[in-house]
Design an enzyme around this catalytic site. Structure first.
Site, mmCIF file in Angstrom:
data_model
loop_
_atom_site.group_PDB
_atom_site.id
_atom_site.type_symbol
_atom_site.label_atom_id
_atom_site.label_comp_id
_atom_site.label_asym_id
_atom_site.label_seq_id
_atom_site.Cartn_x
_atom_site.Cartn_y
_atom_site.Cartn_z
ATOM 1 N N GLY A 149 45.816 48.390 35.844
ATOM 2 C CA GLY A 149 45.058 47.344 36.511
ATOM 3 C C GLY A 149 45.976 46.235 36.985
ATOM 4 O O GLY A 149 47.107 46.084 36.500
ATOM 5 N N CYS A 150 45.502 45.442 37.941
ATOM 6 C CA CYS A 150 46.338 44.392 38.522
ATOM 7 C C CYS A 150 46.586 43.250 37.543
ATOM 8 O O CYS A 150 47.733 42.834 37.334
ATOM 9 C CB CYS A 150 45.718 43.876 39.813
ATOM 10 S SG CYS A 150 43.974 43.398 39.677
ATOM 11 N N TYR A 151 45.528 42.725 36.913
ATOM 12 C CA TYR A 151 45.723 41.662 35.922
ATOM 13 C C TYR A 151 46.603 42.132 34.759
ATOM 14 O O TYR A 151 47.514 41.414 34.332
ATOM 15 C CB TYR A 151 44.381 41.173 35.386
ATOM 16 C CG TYR A 151 43.591 40.278 36.305
ATOM 17 C CD1 TYR A 151 44.145 39.118 36.860
ATOM 18 C CD2 TYR A 151 42.257 40.559 36.595
ATOM 19 C CE1 TYR A 151 43.402 38.293 37.679
ATOM 20 C CE2 TYR A 151 41.505 39.734 37.413
ATOM 21 C CZ TYR A 151 42.083 38.594 37.952
ATOM 22 O OH TYR A 151 41.331 37.760 38.758
ATOM 23 N N THR A 153 48.951 44.346 34.754
ATOM 24 C CA THR A 153 50.342 44.455 35.188
ATOM 25 C C THR A 153 51.046 43.115 35.107
ATOM 26 O O THR A 153 52.157 43.003 34.549
ATOM 27 C CB THR A 153 50.405 45.004 36.626
ATOM 28 O OG1 THR A 153 49.927 46.350 36.643
ATOM 29 C CG2 THR A 153 51.832 44.983 37.161
#
Length: 336
Positions: A149-151, A153
């Site tokens: 997921g972006c958060y 990462t």
């Protein structure tokens, strides 16, 4: 040359992935799918691809996809990927999944946070997490990769080295993140309607954001002890980017120099992580596959500040990085 299919081609991450793969000298996109009727040309959905990719969006079965493609990227909603992965793997394809379906290790935890029963529970805990900076050796021989997921990462890259080195306590970690509107996806909704989000910043998902168990899991692995973060995401009126600030208790007498030296040593050979002295901003990483991060000590607390492009390092760039590892190409191919 590796034949590629992209399932769920209408979204922002799919568009960014296509643009990356069009630069890749060893990638050939042979199929793009979506549930839209009439098989529209991909340029009808993404006008920026006009004259760059001559494919129509199809509705194909997993068997048909696997017959065409050696690598399948799943840009699909949570819960859908797990219904397709077994057939794709049985058909001989390697799979990189953008959803959260294979990031966690417990079907009960998945059901709690995603409000649905997992469709392929046997693979939970056995699927490699696609963060190359931590799991490169496990990614290379895999056939299924759970793209992060972006958060998570932006959070895990900042905190994992410090937890592993014992410089911060695993208890009482606070994670504060700000994301651009593209992180909410392309499907229209009230909170991302222009008059609602423009000229405004707001918190959301407090205590219930679905990336929380993902952050907990992989920070706990780095710490060698249970980690439970308090994670608060915010929506900010910009197209793309994530800025994450974490707050941790220092473990002993920790200096700013020690923190930065630890981060630099940990990422010394990593092509896409930059440890910087200044306070980074989202424009520093816009459009690129980089994470910029730094650390500070304030009144006995350790602060990390990291930024990524949520659509690139937080999604499609990481997927391309994983693709390169799976198929033996130089890891930086087509990425910058």
């Amino acid at each position: 040359m590796t034949r590629i299919a992209i399932l769920g081609a209408a979204g922002y991450t799919a568009l960014e992935l296509i643009k990356i793969l069009l630069r890749h000298p060893e990638a050939e996109i042979v199929a793009v799918t979506d549930l839209r009727e009439g098989q529209p040309h991909v340029a009808m959905i993404h006008p920026s691809l006009n004259g760059r990719l001559d494919l129509r969006v199809e509705n194909l079965s997993p068997a048909e996809v696997a017959a065409r493609a050696e690598c399948v990227f799943l840009c699909l909603p949570h819960g859908v990927s797990a219904s397709l992965v077994p057939s794709l793997l049985d058909g001989g394809a390697k799979v990189i999944d953008f959803s959260a379906d294979y990031r966690l290790d417990d079907p009960e935890i998945f059901a709690h946070w995603y409000d649905q029963k997992h469709g392929d529970p046997e693979r939970l805990g056995k699927t490699v997490y696609g963060l190359p900076e931590l799991f490169r050796e496990q990614i290379i021989p895999s056939r299924l990769v759970a793209n992060p997921g972006c958060y998570p990462t932006s959070t895990i890259l900042a905190l994992a080295p410090l937890l592993k080195a014992g410089l911060v306590s695993p208890k009482g970690i606070v994670v504060d993140s700000k994301s651009g509107v593209s992180g909410a996806g392309r499907t229209p909704r009230l909170t991302t309607h222009y008059p609602e989000c423009n000229e405004s910043i707001s918190a959301y998902g407090i205590g219930r954001h679905r990336h929380t168990p993902e952050i907990d899991r992989f920070l706990s692995m780095a710490a060698g002890a249970p980690v439970e973060v308090v994670f608060t995401p915010h929506l900010v009126p910009m197209d793309r980017g994530i800025l994450t600030t974490t707050y941790s208790r220092a473990a002993g007498d920790v200096t700013e120099e020690k923190l930065l030296d630890t981060l630099r040593e940990f990422y010394a050979d990593e092509p896409f992580v930059r440890v910087v002295d200044h306070l980074p901003g989202t424009k520093d990483t816009m459009g690129g596959n980089y994470c910029h991060l730094t650390a500070r000590v304030v009144r006995g607390r350790v602060l990390t500040i990291s930024c990524i492009d949520n659509l690139i390092k937080g999604a499609s760039g990481a997927a391309a990085q994983n693709f390169n590892l799976l198929f033996g190409y130089p890891e930086t191919t087509a990425l910058f």
